[in-house]
Design an enzyme around this catalytic site. Structure first.
Site, mmCIF file in Angstrom:
data_model
loop_
_atom_site.group_PDB
_atom_site.id
_atom_site.type_symbol
_atom_site.label_atom_id
_atom_site.label_comp_id
_atom_site.label_asym_id
_atom_site.label_seq_id
_atom_site.Cartn_x
_atom_site.Cartn_y
_atom_site.Cartn_z
ATOM 1 N N ASP A 180 0.861 -1.178 0.000
ATOM 2 C CA ASP A 180 0.000 0.000 0.000
ATOM 3 C C ASP A 180 0.906 1.239 0.000
ATOM 4 O OD1 ASP A 180 -2.178 1.673 -0.057
ATOM 5 O OD2 ASP A 180 -3.274 0.635 1.520
HETATM 6 C C1 BGC Z 1 -5.019 3.281 0.072
HETATM 7 C C2 BGC Z 1 -5.229 2.316 -1.066
HETATM 8 C C3 BGC Z 1 -5.031 2.998 -2.381
HETATM 9 C C4 BGC Z 1 -3.659 3.647 -2.399
HETATM 10 C C5 BGC Z 1 -3.334 4.330 -3.696
HETATM 11 C C6 BGC Z 1 -3.739 4.077 -0.072
HETATM 12 O O1 BGC Z 1 -3.637 5.096 0.863
HETATM 13 O O2 BGC Z 1 -5.017 2.563 1.283
HETATM 14 O O3 BGC Z 1 -6.508 1.746 -0.986
HETATM 15 O O4 BGC Z 1 -5.166 2.092 -3.441
HETATM 16 O O5 BGC Z 1 -3.592 4.595 -1.366
HETATM 17 O O6 BGC Z 1 -4.081 5.464 -3.917
#
Ligand code: BGC
Length: 713
Positions: A275
């Protein structure tokens, strides 16, 4: 000849050949994903040229779902791809990802609302439509579906998933994967899916985002992993690891979860992406002394691609040279990423089709699908005296959500614009013409005066899309301040009220339900939310949504979910309701249970028959009849309890559902085949087992109603 440029070879053969030609630096570059930010475009181009980038993410901050972001124009995206294709030694395309969680430009209902439709076909079609729009924008990959089981409505991200039930979430997740990827993800209108956030993220303590979880191996396997397994079985090409820690280890550093379970036990062949900045966050989680150690832990655990942190690209060369990370580990990660790029056909079709965006997005067919999906997601919770469908002549419509645009888009509508939204005001006016008068003042007293002459008042309440989603947890899940007052004062006038609640989570609605003659849960419905609400209010669409999550009476009941475990002890005066034990100061039962939702007609259930179908399966049969005067949908739900098992299992678990459309008087016999696979569970040793014995079955219109039967298998 073995040559990665030869499309006749398999993705594996091509990846193997290409890997053999790459330097260590080129390999490490493939593991690096960076954001495409307009401001740093020259630097980004330079990094791509230097072979240090494998992927771009179209997000410029950690809270991409909740902020206006400019992630480069389509020309920027195409230019970056051209650099990767033409100005790097091996011409490896970038795989570019974005969060297409509930639509690209044509936003539809938030995933929690999608689940309420209990309609896999719609979920799949909507994902396919979103993919079609996304490819015109230079997107190859979406960070969706999110299949985190969520049982705490304070957690803002409950909006992004499919609710509290592993079976339903798994079915919806798999349908999304099929929609995004199609049968062949290399087709020009498909994109790669990424199931997230692997695994257990929804169990954040106190519903506070990013918090620790305390999930036992047994609960992990029986509750949190199954929806991921369903997505993998549907062919999901990628998986995103979650931010949080469980049992002493951040997921980003968990070899047990990422390698032993996901890759080895489940046989996942695609790649794992971290993530956002999660590799570097291992330092904040204090399992790594610095970024170098963080990279070492994550890559050895099985995180193949590093989203944003750049820990890999900066540290892996040295870590590999020192032997702390084996080149074989890096090779395996690169191989996985290359295979996905080949499977997506990126080497042959790296660019977005020129000029397609304007012709494809918000196409009338897409809007029609979004409208249908939003209407089908609406849950009718109360309809006293059959006040709905609307027959009244003098209607007044008011409330803070009446003219709201942005919030109806929901938390992850990154490309949709407020002006794309049909407001509730618009939907009602188009449908009702002069029969409806719209509130035109911000002053409640004034508005109540205007409401005086109406036969019924429609009140659109709810929460902002900025109150749900990532890092948007709430301590109190009551309606925002002042909204209940509207209903209380209307009650004093003796007005009949139809309340619409637009929200990204289950809210506590006990008093709202008391004060309303009719109550509809509309979620955040997307660009067609206003038309969809009008369709259901007028009965142009029969209400068919069912709750994918329990609605509590009070925040103090959280967590409350239907599929909890059986108690050992039941003392009548205290527990009262064995299914939902009481508190001393309030009932334990929900306001509205999982699976609940009304129709404008009624259904009867009869002739439940349960028996052995063959050695491997039982069959459950029931006859459902429309006994009302209108045609309508019924979602027939089949719940099963394993009467005695080697581990404690839920009091009942959804094991099948069918959505029927029946004309008045029409009946249909529904069959559920419950095979050993569906009835198996993980035992204490972590093995998937089927234990023969007796099972209790309920078939009905929610988790708390229905005919009861049983079988032995
Ligand atoms: C979130 C994800 C997301 C990623 C990219 C993160 O902060 O937890 O769900 O896909 O950002 O935007």
């Amino acid at each position: 000849m073995l040559d990665y440029k030869n499309p006749a070879l398999s993705p594996e053969e091509r990846s193997r050949d290409l890997l053999g030609r790459m330097t260590l630096e080129e390999k490490i570059g493939q593991l690096n994903e960076i954001p495409l930010s307009r401001h740093k475009i020259a630097d980004i181009e330079q990094e791509i040229r230097a072979g240090r980038v494998g992927s771009l993410i179209y997000a410029t901050s950690a809270l991409a779902g909740d902020e206006d972001q400019f992630c480069g124009s389509l020309e920027d995206r195409q230019r970056c791809q051209r650099i990767a294709m033409e100005e790097t030694r091996l011409g490896i395309p970038l795989i570019n990802g974005s969060n297409i969680v509930h639509g690209h430009r044509t936003a539809g209902p938030i995933p929690l609302g999608q689940a309420a439709a209990f309609d896999e076909r719609l979920t799949e079609d909507f994902a396919a439509m979103s993919a079609k729009e996304a490819v015109t924008d230079g997107i190859h990959w979406t960070y969706a579906p999110m299949v985190d089981i969520a049982r705490d409505p304070r957690w803002g991200r409950i909006a992004e998933g499919f609710g509290e039930d592993p079976y339903l979430a798994g079915r919806m997740g798999a349908a999304s994967v099929r929609g995004f990827q199609g049968k062949d993800p290399a087709q020009p209108d498909r994109i790669a899916a990424c199931c997230k956030h692997y695994v257990g993220y929804g169990a954040a303590e106190g519903g506070r985002d990013y918090e620790s979880t305390e999930i036992s191996e047994n609960t992990l396997r029986n509750t949190y992993l199954p929806p991921f397994k369903s997505c993998l079985d549907a062919g999901a090409l990628t998986v995103m690891s979650a931010f949080h820690e469980n049992d002493g280890t951040p997921v980003t550093a968990s070899r047990h979860l990422l390698t032993e379970i996901l890759k080895e036990e489940f046989g996942f062949q695609g790649f794992v992406i971290s993530d956002w900045d999660a590799v570097a966050q291992l330092v904040h989680q204090r399992v790594a002394a610095g970024r170098r150690e963080a990279a070492c832990l994550a890559v050895n655990a099985g995180v193949d691609m590093d989203m944003l942190s750049t820990c890999y690209v900066q540290n892996l060369p040295e870590l590999a040279a020192g032997g702390e990370v084996r080149e074989k580990t890096i090779d395996e990660a690169v191989f996985r990423i290359l295979c996905v790029k080949f499977r997506l056909g990126l080497f042959e079709n790296p660019y977005a089709p020129p000029g397609a965006y304007g012709k494809v997005v918000l196409h009338p067919e897409h809007r029609a699908l979004a409208r249908k999906f939003a209407a089908r997601s609406i849950v009718l919770l109360k309809n006293e005296g059959d006040i709905l469908p609307l027959a009244s002549q003098k209607i007044y419509a008011m409330g803070p959500m009446l003219r709201e645009r942005e919030s109806l888009l929901g938390t992850w509508a990154t490309e949709s614009l407020p002006e794309d939204v049909i407001t509730i005001a618009q939907g009602l006016t188009d449908a009702l013409g002069s029969r409806v008068r719209l509130e035109n003042t911000a002053l409640l007293d004034h508005s109540l005066e205007q409401a005086r002459n109406a036969d019924v008042v429609i009140v659109a309440l709810g929460e902002s899309s900025h109150s749900s989603g990532e890092a948007k947890s709430l301590g109190s899940i009551e309606l925002p301040a002042g909204q209940l007052d509207i209903l209380r004062r209307l009650k004093r006038f003796g007005k009949k009220v139809i309340t619409l609640v637009c929200a990204g989570r289950p809210l506590v609605l006990s008093e709202v339900a008391d004060l309303s003659a009719a109550l509809l849960y509309c979620w955040h419905g997307g660009v067609e939310a206003g038309n969809a609400a009008a369709d259901v209010l007028l009965g142009r669409e029969e209400p068919s949504g069912r709750l994918p999550v329990t609605l509590p009476r009070h925040s103090g009941q959280i967590p409350i979910y239907y599929n909890h475990k059986s108690n050992g002890r039941a003392i009548d005066e205290y527990y009262g309701d064995v299914e939902f034990p009481n508190y001393v100061d309030m009932p334990g039962s929900p306001l509205y249970p999982f699976g609940f939702g009304l129709s404008y007609t009624e259904f009867s259930y009869s002739d439940l028959q349960c028996g052995k179908a063959d050695e491997d399966a039982a069959e459950v049969r029931v006859t459902v009849r429309n006994i009302g005067r209108r045609s309508g949908f019924e979602t027939v739900q089949c719940y099963v309890r394993d009467d005695v098992a080697g581990v404690t299992l839920p009091v009942r678990q959804l094991k099948g559902y069918r959505k029927l459309f029946l004309e008045p008087g029409e009946a249909e016999t529904v069959r559920f085949r419950l095979d050993r696979n569906l009835l198996s569970f993980y035992d204490r040793q972590g093995r998937l087992v089927f234990e023969p014995g007796s099972f209790t079955v309920w078939v009905g219109g929610s988790c708390l109603t229905g005919l009861q039967g049983g079988f032995t298998l």
